[in-house]
Each structure stands twice: as C-alpha cells, then as structure tokens.
Design an enzyme around this catalytic site. Structure first.
Site, PDB file in Angstrom:
ATOM      1  CE  LYS A 163      63.553   4.193 -19.558  1.00  0.00           C
ATOM      2  NZ  LYS A 163      63.703   3.211 -18.330  1.00  0.00           N
ATOM      3  N   GLY A 194      71.773   2.118 -16.611  1.00  0.00           N
ATOM      4  CA  GLY A 194      71.971   1.171 -15.626  1.00  0.00           C
ATOM      5  C   GLY A 194      72.504   1.918 -14.576  1.00  0.00           C
ATOM      6  CB  CYS A 244      99.056  29.406 -27.736  1.00  0.00           C
ATOM      7  SG  CYS A 244      99.777  30.735 -26.523  1.00  0.00           S
ATOM      8  NE  ARG A 260      60.508  -0.090 -17.783  1.00  0.00           N
ATOM      9  CZ  ARG A 260      61.412  -1.184 -18.124  1.00  0.00           C
ATOM     10  NH1 ARG A 260      62.628  -1.334 -18.122  1.00  0.00           N
ATOM     11  NH2 ARG A 260      60.435  -2.349 -18.516  1.00  0.00           N
ATOM     12  CB  SER A 277      99.116  34.441 -28.391  1.00  0.00           C
ATOM     13  OG  SER A 277      98.735  32.910 -28.340  1.00  0.00           O
ATOM     14  CE1 TYR A 292      96.504  31.710 -32.448  1.00  0.00           C
ATOM     15  CE2 TYR A 292      95.980  33.652 -33.548  1.00  0.00           C
ATOM     16  CZ  TYR A 292      96.716  33.035 -32.494  1.00  0.00           C
ATOM     17  OH  TYR A 292      97.779  33.569 -32.055  1.00  0.00           O
ATOM     18  CB  THR A 336      94.431  30.166 -20.927  1.00  0.00           C
ATOM     19  OG1 THR A 336      94.633  29.048 -21.977  1.00  0.00           O
ATOM     20  CG2 THR A 336      93.718  31.365 -21.666  1.00  0.00           C
ATOM     21  CG  HIS A 354      76.781  -2.407 -17.113  1.00  0.00           C
ATOM     22  ND1 HIS A 354      78.091  -2.400 -16.697  1.00  0.00           N
ATOM     23  CD2 HIS A 354      75.938  -1.176 -16.888  1.00  0.00           C
ATOM     24  CE1 HIS A 354      78.178  -1.408 -16.068  1.00  0.00           C
ATOM     25  NE2 HIS A 354      77.211  -0.660 -16.160  1.00  0.00           N
ATOM     26  NE  ARG A 368      68.699   4.022 -24.052  1.00  0.00           N
ATOM     27  CZ  ARG A 368      68.835   3.533 -22.878  1.00  0.00           C
ATOM     28  NH1 ARG A 368      68.484   4.298 -21.801  1.00  0.00           N
ATOM     29  NH2 ARG A 368      69.424   2.419 -22.705  1.00  0.00           N
ATOM     30  CG  ASP A 381     102.290  30.876 -17.221  1.00  0.00           C
ATOM     31  OD1 ASP A 381     102.481  30.352 -16.228  1.00  0.00           O
ATOM     32  OD2 ASP A 381     103.139  30.678 -18.486  1.00  0.00           O
ATOM     33  NE  ARG A 433     106.875  30.497 -25.229  1.00  0.00           N
ATOM     34  CZ  ARG A 433     106.266  29.652 -24.127  1.00  0.00           C
ATOM     35  NH1 ARG A 433     104.910  29.868 -23.825  1.00  0.00           N
ATOM     36  NH2 ARG A 433     106.802  28.775 -23.854  1.00  0.00           N
ATOM     37  CG  MET A 447      69.312   6.503 -11.368  1.00  0.00           C
ATOM     38  SD  MET A 447      68.482   8.010 -11.638  1.00  0.00           S
ATOM     39  CE  MET A 447      68.519   7.964 -13.410  1.00  0.00           C
TER      40      MET A 447
HETATM   41  C1  PEP Z   1     100.517  29.597 -21.499  1.00  0.00           C
HETATM   42  O1  PEP Z   1     100.785  29.915 -20.386  1.00  0.00           O
HETATM   43  O2  PEP Z   1      99.188  29.317 -21.672  1.00  0.00           O
HETATM   44  C2  PEP Z   1     101.254  29.016 -22.550  1.00  0.00           C
HETATM   45  C3  PEP Z   1     100.928  28.471 -23.699  1.00  0.00           C
HETATM   46  O3  PEP Z   1     102.903  29.023 -22.202  1.00  0.00           O
HETATM   47  P1  PEP Z   1     103.546  27.911 -21.379  1.00  0.00           P
HETATM   48  O4  PEP Z   1     102.669  26.782 -21.235  1.00  0.00           O
HETATM   49  O5  PEP Z   1     104.718  27.517 -22.235  1.00  0.00           O
HETATM   50  O6  PEP Z   1     103.880  28.503 -20.149  1.00  0.00           O
HETATM   51 MG    MG Z   2     102.836  30.584 -20.311  1.00  0.00          MG
END
Ligand code: PEP
Ligand code: MG
Length: 910
Positions: free
Chosen positions: A28, A108, A865, A99, A798, A885, A801, A490, A372, A803, A652, A110
């Site tokens: 502001k 709204g 993945c 203000r 791949s 990817y 994430t 609001h 704003r 696990d 897989r 603060m």
């Molecule tokens: C993972 O572990 O990120 C994964 C994609 O496999 P899942 O979730 O099937 O264990």
């Molecule tokens: Mg897994």
C-alpha cells in the site's frame, strides 16, 4: 537503535518512496508513493517502514515510538502544510487514517483506524469548519468505536458475545424506534460518544485518550500488534508468508466520504475479478466511510451504469426502480465518475495489471486511497493474462507468469451436473461472489465448519456476514453463504482469493444463531441440513445437487499453448487405466511417467488370480496363477499403449507388499478357501505368515521380483506381447519398464536380466523385435547416493519421491497425520513434506542421484513420479535439478505444465 530512515512522506505529487519499495513500505505504501509520482490525486501522508515493525517486536512499544518520534513529527508537518490544517488543532484539525500494509495484500487481516485526532474540542472545530454537525459527530462516534475496538481492546473475545459499542447502538435504536445509523440525530451521536467513552472507562479503567499524539502512537503500535493476531498468522500460514516480513503503517490525511450527499466512498476493479472480463466495475455508498463498503453493513450500489443494469437484471429489478432507488455513480456524480474512469484506465495501463482501487469523493472532489493488483479467481486470472497479452499490455512470458499454477485447480473443479441443477429447487438468490459449485451441510459458526470438515463432512458456512475471524472456517467449508454484503464484502473478497464458491447478500435469508436455524424460500433449515450454492449465478438450492467436471475455456488452451513454448521439462502423467491416460492426454500430458501395475490387479475377479498366486505353495503353483493373469495384463497394456499412441509409457513392475492383496476377514477368507480348494485354516495361516511388522520396508518392490522372478517374467511378457500386438495394428509404442525400490545395483541387475531374457524369448517366439528401455525408480536413499553404479545398467531414472521422502525423513507415509499438524503449528516443518518436496534433504538426494547417474551415463533420462510432480514449488525445483520430465495425476497436468514454464521463464531472467 540504528539511524536508518523510518518514515517516508508522500503527497502533492511528490514522494520519498516509490512503487518498487514494497518490502520496506509495504504494497500500500509503495503504491501510494507511486501514485503521487504519476500525478494521481492522493491525500498526503507518510509510511512507517516494515523495519520499524521488526523493531517493535524486538524492543517494545516505548523504544519504537521514541525512535521514530522526530521523523513522524516532521512528516506530519509536511502533511499539515499540504492540507493547510494542523494535527491537534481545535479550530482547524487535521484528522488522519492509520492503516496496515504488508508487502503482499492481506485483506482485512490487520487493523485500521480512521478519523484519528478527534477529541471533544476538535469535533467542534470540524463541525464549525464544515458547517455540518452531523458529519463531525458521526466521524467522532466512529473514531471512538474503532479506536476502542482496535487499540483499547474493547472487541469481544468470543464470537457469540456482542461488541459493546454495537450493543449501545442497538439499544439506542430500539429506544428511538429507528432502523438505520443514518437516522440518528446529532444529539443521538453525541450521546453515543458519551456512552462509548463510559464503556471504555468501565472496561479498561482508563479515560479515552484525548491527546492526538498519544492516540497516534497507540494506533501505530496496535497496527504493528495486529501483524501477529491469530487471523493474520493463519493467513500467512495458508499463503506461506514468513512472519519476519512485518507490516508497514500508513498514516494519511483523512478525506471524507461521509460529509453529506455530495460525498461517497467505494471500491472498484479495473476488470471483473470473478470472470476476468475487461470491464470497469465496483461498488459505492453515498455519505459513507470505507469500512461501510467492506464490512457489508449497507449493501452498496454499482459504480457504472452498465454494472448497475446487469445487477438489476440479475435481481429482477425494473429499470425505473433501479434508476430511482439504486442509481450508479456514473449517474449520481457524473463528473467525479468521469475522472475515476480515466484514473482507473491510467492505473491499469501504468501498473500493467488489473487494479483493485479504493476511492473517496469528498464534496465532489475525487481522492484515490489505494491501488493494488487485484485478487482474482483462477478463471479470471487466465482470461486477463491471455487478453492483456493480446492487447499488447504485457508480453507472453509475463502473461504466463501472471497465472499461479495452483490457481488452475479452480478451473478444473466440478460444476453442477446440468440435469441435476435443472431439477433443483431454487430457494433464493444473492450475488455471485465467487464462482464454482458447492454442496454441503449447513453450519453457522466458523469453528464448527472447521470441526465438521475435520470429521469428513462437507459443509456450507452460513453467516449474516463474515469477518476475518471466520477465515479458518471459510477455508474448511465447501462454500460460503451470507445474508448481507456486496461483491467487495469480506466474504466475497476472501472467498475469491481462496477459489471457494461464495454467494453473498441473499436478502431473503434469515439467520438465527441462537437456535442454529435459517429461513429461506419459505422453509426453515437446521444446522446439518443440506443446501447447495452456485457461486457463478448466486443461486441457493435446496438439498444436495450432483456436480460434474468443469469445462475449460479457449483462454485456458491459449495459456497452455503459451506455456508450452517456454517450458523445458515435459509433463507426463501417473495413470493406470486408458481412461485416466486419455484425460491426462487431453490436458497435454506427453506420456505416462508411472503406471502402477498393482492397481490393475484389484479390479473385478482378477484379484482371485492374484490371491491364488500369492497363496501358492511353490513356484509351480505361482506359475499356474500367473498364467491366468497374463492375458488380463496384456489386454490392459494394449489399451494404454493404444491410448498413448507412441508417447512414452513407463510401466512399473509389481510394487506393494503381498499381504495388501489378501482378504483379512473370515467370511472372505472362507470364500477364497473354497475357490482355491483349501481349508480356511490353511488360508488363515498363510495370510498370517505374510503379515509384516514394517510392510513399507518389507517384502515389496524389486524384492518381490527378485524372490519370485516368475512375477517379473509374466509382467515382462505381458508388456512386450502387448507392445507387439499394438505395433502390428500400426500404432507406435514407446515402452519403458521400471523396477521399483532398488537400493543396490545388484537388485536392479538381477531384474534387468529377467526382463531382457523374457523379452528375447518373446521376440524369438513372435519373430519380431521392438525397442524398449529398462530403468529404475530412485526411491531408496542408498540408490540416490550410489546412482553412478545403478546407471551402469539402468537406462532411465524416475525419482519416487513419496518413498524417498518417507525414508529420508523417516516419516511414515501413512502415519504422518498424527504429528504433522503440531509440527506445522510449532514451525518445525513449514509444509507437509509429502506435498512439497523437502528441498534441503530429499532435494539434495535427488540432485545427487541425477548428478551421479549422469556421471556414468550422460544421456540418462531422469524424471519424477512421486506426488511432488504436480506441486508447483517442487516442479520448479525439478527444473533446476535438470530433470527431463515430471509426472503427476491427470488433473494436475496443467498445473505442472504451467509451473514448468514458470521455472524456465524465471531462469531465463524474466
Ligand atoms: C513413490 O514412492 O514416489 C512412488 C511414486 O511410488 P508409490 O507411491 O507407488 O510408492
Ligand atoms: Mg514408491
């Protein structure tokens, strides 16, 4: 304390700050400075920096007030000179507003104080000077009330308690038999001020402060304090804004929209914040102050004639009635309107974005109080970005960056099923405050909304009007319904920001908080009854109404096409069926990054063949069952390969622990025994034998394929045969066979050997070959740090994430909910690491995995993945980590595509 500059003045078309100084002056303050610099009429004032807010928390009130005192007094002098008035004068008093203003807007959340500087003498001075007693005493009444609430702690603690000031007002209204505040006489207002002050004395034991400088110090510190109020903290938590930012405080000369019928105040948007349409729109109230518009106490009128006509059509109000009872600003104050229209145009062109502006007209003179970038729905965000790009206002990269990836979620959300909505009974109509469809059970209190939602109920929060305290409940609800308030109330503004369906200002709705009931359309509803809301039309329906998937506009397609020009990473999808694959394909997925084959085993009676395999006594028994599964798997793969038409498909191999597939209840166990010709005791014993203490770390992933290679053989055969069958039809295939849960390169080597041997057998039988790749998931920390060894054999990685997060943080994927809320509350974790990648820990392993893998095999294709593949912040990280990817669930594909484009554009230095 240091010698840094704490106060920045602005006014009379000069300013010490500018629009780029948002971190120091707040959004502001920076924009008020910038508006001065471009010649917009803005009441003069000064901004106390966000750094002073930090000092306030480090050193306390007294030291902070002392450290800025000289600068504040000097800045006030400048204001006095510009306005020709004096702060603290009894005859010609300068009044100010105080203000908050953080670097991002927190609508709204603060506190604000208006009309500061009034006392028993100054009010007389104002009355004399303006010749308007009513205005002077109304301003004083408002000031004592606001100051009492915000600075002196008069606001009630509990939501069910009444504001003591409102009680006094209601009481007097009752006594006098009047309905509206505007019906109070000057004597009534004087009486209210007296009673308010007495209430302050009674509750706080202190007199209401009469010294304007003392009032100012109290107000500035109260604004700093409001930075840490629970609703502001929650808002920051929701938007992931750090507490260290602090808020600036803007002290500005008051201009008055409540000086009589030649005065007004309003809020407007340079484009439609709901739909994105390029049309100036807003609401105003004659003879009112800003808080009246925002609080939704009086329902405001439209600023433009076009808007007013649209409103009347929606409400079924005739043109004659509209023009006489609800005229637009364009009609009531044409000169001020013309100036406002020109200014809004100037502001949008200058800031190159839709502006949300506040204005006040004092005795016919227009003043701009704020500009704003306006909050907007996902749909409006997309439309505005695409249209502004076509208009030449912004370039393509800017247009892409304008759309927050997560906001696309709103466009992809369901709308009402057309047939069901045709049959639904309309109970009433309000304003279409925030689009979307919502169906749920009625609750009347924000806390209940939160609690019910936690228990898995879908709720609609019904309120007379909402206030920032209701934030948590609004967030938990499917939709919000209010009896009062306009499009800038609001409820409307906050719901739009959340992308939550909201219908506001339903006049026909009567709410009784005490009995927890509401009446609408001639019917009484209790807490827990079902209703539905259409946030795009403002309609309220009886009962549950079925919803269906949203339809995407042409603008969405154009935005996605723009994003595709800039993104470097590809986006694939996690899909196990041809149907899911087709949805993702329509959203622009360029392949399947994860096909979890075990998901194919649960459907229909194929589960019996899987159970037969699991419970077999030996390899021969397993092979008999696997032979039954082969044709089923082959057929599934054919469907998927055909749907993806040559785009890569990562299949897989079987992953989860075997006990997940077997029945755990006696009835089903008996049935299974009959089917397999075994006694229930034998079945039970075998199932017990499968139970693991720690199944996530047990007999799963490639450990299954390495202990029972015949499973890998069957799956490989199904994949290769399906690929050959599909290619025989002239459809190209691109297959990647993926081995899960590898932690040691030998685990992978064994599996690859089984896969290659089986593939060769099929090629020999069919006298035909196809190309295929064999790669691995990197989801065990050891795999990431020994990726150079694994890459000797694996052709792609791949990153799993889900696990990898579980094993790196040591947080069970299934049990984190037990401690996550407390960890978030205590700030031990900033976000759920299963939602947004833990960049420092898991991210480091991911980088290491990519680096080491490519040190062995420079062309190694790397993707992700895990669920993080659809999370915008994680997608950006993946871009910087050099992944080829990301792969995510079908409905998150557009989000990931946009996030990938954002990362590439930002990296290119936009
Ligand atoms: C993972 O572990 O990120 C994964 C994609 O496999 P899942 O979730 O099937 O264990
Ligand atoms: Mg897994």
């Amino acid at each position: 304390m240091s010698n840094k500059k704490r106060v920045y003045s602005f006014g009379n078309k000069v300013a010490e700050g500018n629009g780029k100084m948002k971190e120091l002056l707040g959004g502001k303050g920076a924009n008020l400075a910038e508006m001065n610099l471009i010649g917009i009429p803005v009441p003069p004032g000064f901004t106390i920096t966000t750094e002073v807010c930090t000092e306030f928390y480090d050193h306390g009130k007294e030291a902070t007030v002392a450290s800025m005192d000289a600068e504040v007094r000097a800045a006030m002098k400048k204001m006095e000179q510009t306005m020709g008035m004096e702060f603290g004068s009894n005859t010609n008093p300068l009044l100010v507003s105080v203000r908050s203003g953080a670097r991002v807007s927190m609508p709204g959340m603060m506190d604000t104080i208006l009309n500061l500087g009034l006392n028993d003498q100054a009010v007389e001075g104002i009355a004399k000077k303006s010749g308007n007693d009513r205005f002077a005493w109304d301003s004083y009444r408002r000031f004592v009330q606001m100051y009492g609430d915000v600075v002196l702690g008069m606001k009630p603690e509990s939501k069910e308690d009444h504001d003591p000031f409102e009680e006094i007002i209601d009481h007097l209204k009752e006594e006098k038999g009047i309905k509206n505040d505007t019906d109070f006489t000057v004597d009534d207002l004087k009486l209210l001020v007296q009673k308010f002050k007495a209430a302050v004395k009674e509750k706080t034991g202190k007199e209401f402060p009469t010294d304007p400088w003392e009032q100012l110090a109290g107000a500035v510190c109260a604004v700093f304090e409001s930075w840490m109020n629970p609703r502001a903290c929650l808002y920051r938590q929701m938007h992931k804004y750090p507490a260290e930012w602090g808020t600036a405080v803007n002290v500005q000369a008051m201009v008055f929209g409540n000086m009589g019928n030649g005065s007004a105040t309003g809020v407007a948007f340079t484009r439609d914040a709901s739909t994105g349409e390029n049309i100036f729109n807003g609401e105003y109230l004659i003879n009112a102050q800003g808080e009246d518009v925002v609080a939704g106490i009086r329902t405001p009128q439209e600023v433009t004639l076009e808007g007013s006509r649209r409103w009347a059509a929606l409400q079924g109000v005739s043109e004659d009635e509209r023009a006489s009872k609800y005229p637009s600003l364009e009609e009531t104050m044409p000169t001020a309107y013309a100036e406002l229209f020109a200014i809004q145009n100037h502001l949008e062109t200058y800031f190159k974005d839709m502006q949300d502006i506040e204005f006040t007209i004092q005795d016919g003179k227009l003043w701009m109080l704020q500009t704003r970038s306006g909050k907007r729905t996902g749909a409006a965000m997309v439309r505005m970005a695409v249209e502004m790009c076509k208009e030449g206002l912004i370039d393509e990269p800017t247009a892409v960056l304008r759309v927050e990836p997560a906001k696309l979620d709103e466009l992809l959300h369901p709308v009402f099923d057309k047939k069901a909505i045709g049959l639904a009974k309309v109970l009433g109509k309000g304003l279409p405050a925030s689009p979307g469809a919502a169906t749920g059970q009625i609750v009347f209190f924000a806390d209940d909304a939160h609690e019910w939602a936690e228990k898995g109920h879908k709720v609609i929060l019904v309120r007379v009007e909402t206030s920032p305290e209701d934030l948590k409940g609004m967030n938990a609800a499917e939709g919000i319904l209010t009896a009062r308030g306009g499009m800038t109330s609001h409820a409307a503004v906050v719901a739009r920001g959340m992308g939550k369906c909201c219908v506001s200002g339903v006049g026909a709705l009567e709410i009784n908080y005490k009995t927890r009931t509401m009446t609408i359309g001639g019917k009484e509803y209790k807490e827990g009854d079902w209703i539905s809301l259409n946030g795009s039309t403002g309609e309220v329906y009886d009962g549950k109404v079925a919803t269906e998937a949203a339809e995407l506009s042409g603008d969405f397609g154009e935005l996605m096409a723009m994003a595709a020009k800039y993104a470097k990473m590809k986006v694939r999808t996690n899909a196990d069926t041809p149907k899911d694959a087709a949805v993702a394909f329509a959203f622009g997925a360029e392949g399947i990054g994860l096909c979890r084959t075990e998901h194919m085993f649960f459907e229909g009676d194929r589960i019996n063949a899987v159970r037969e395999m699991i419970l077999a006594d030996d390899e021969a028994g397993r092979r008999v069952a696997l032979d039954k599964l082969l044709p089923i798997q082959r057929e599934d793969f054919e469907g998927i390969f055909e749907a993806m038409n040559g785009y890569p498909v990562t299949v897989r191999l079987l992953d989860p622990p075997l006990h997940e597939f077997v029945p755990h209840f006696e009835k089903e166990q008996t049935e299974l025994g009959k089917l397999l010709g075994k006694s229930v005791e034998i079945i039970k014993a075998k199932i017990e034998n499968l139970i693991e203490v720690n199944p996530m770390l047990g007999h799963r992933g490639c450990r299954l394929g390495n202990t029972y290679p015949e499973i890998t053989e069957m799956q490989t055969r199904a994949i290769i045969e399906a690929a050959l069958n599909v290619t025989a039809k002239g459809v190209p295939v691109n297959i990647e066979i993926m081995v899960p849960l590898v932690g040691n390169h030998k685990e992978f080597k064994y599996q690859k050997n089984v896969i290659d041997t089986t593939a060769e057998q099929v090629f020999a039988e069919r006298k035909k070959r196809i190309d295929y790749m064999v790669g691995t998931m990197i989801e065990v920390p050891r795999a990431a740090v020994t990726a150079n060894e694994i890459a000797e054999f694996a052709e792609f990685f791949s990153f799993g994430t889900n696990d990898l997060t579980q094993m790196t943080l040591g947080f069970s994927r299934d049990d984190i909910a037990k401690f996550l809320p407390i960890y978030l509350e205590k700030g031990i974790l900033k976000v759920d690491p299963f939602q947004t990648l833990d960049v420092k820990g898991v991210g480091q392993l991911l980088r290491e995995g990519v680096f080491k893998g490519r040190s062995t095999r420079p062309e190694l294709k790397c993707g992700i993945c895990g669920e993080h593949g659809g999370d915008p912040a994680s997608v950006e990280f993946c871009h910087y980590a050099g992944l080829n990817y990301v792969s995510c669930s079908p409905f998150r594909v557009p989000i990931a595509r946009l996030a990938a484009a954002h990362a590439a554009i930002k990296q290119a230095g936009k």
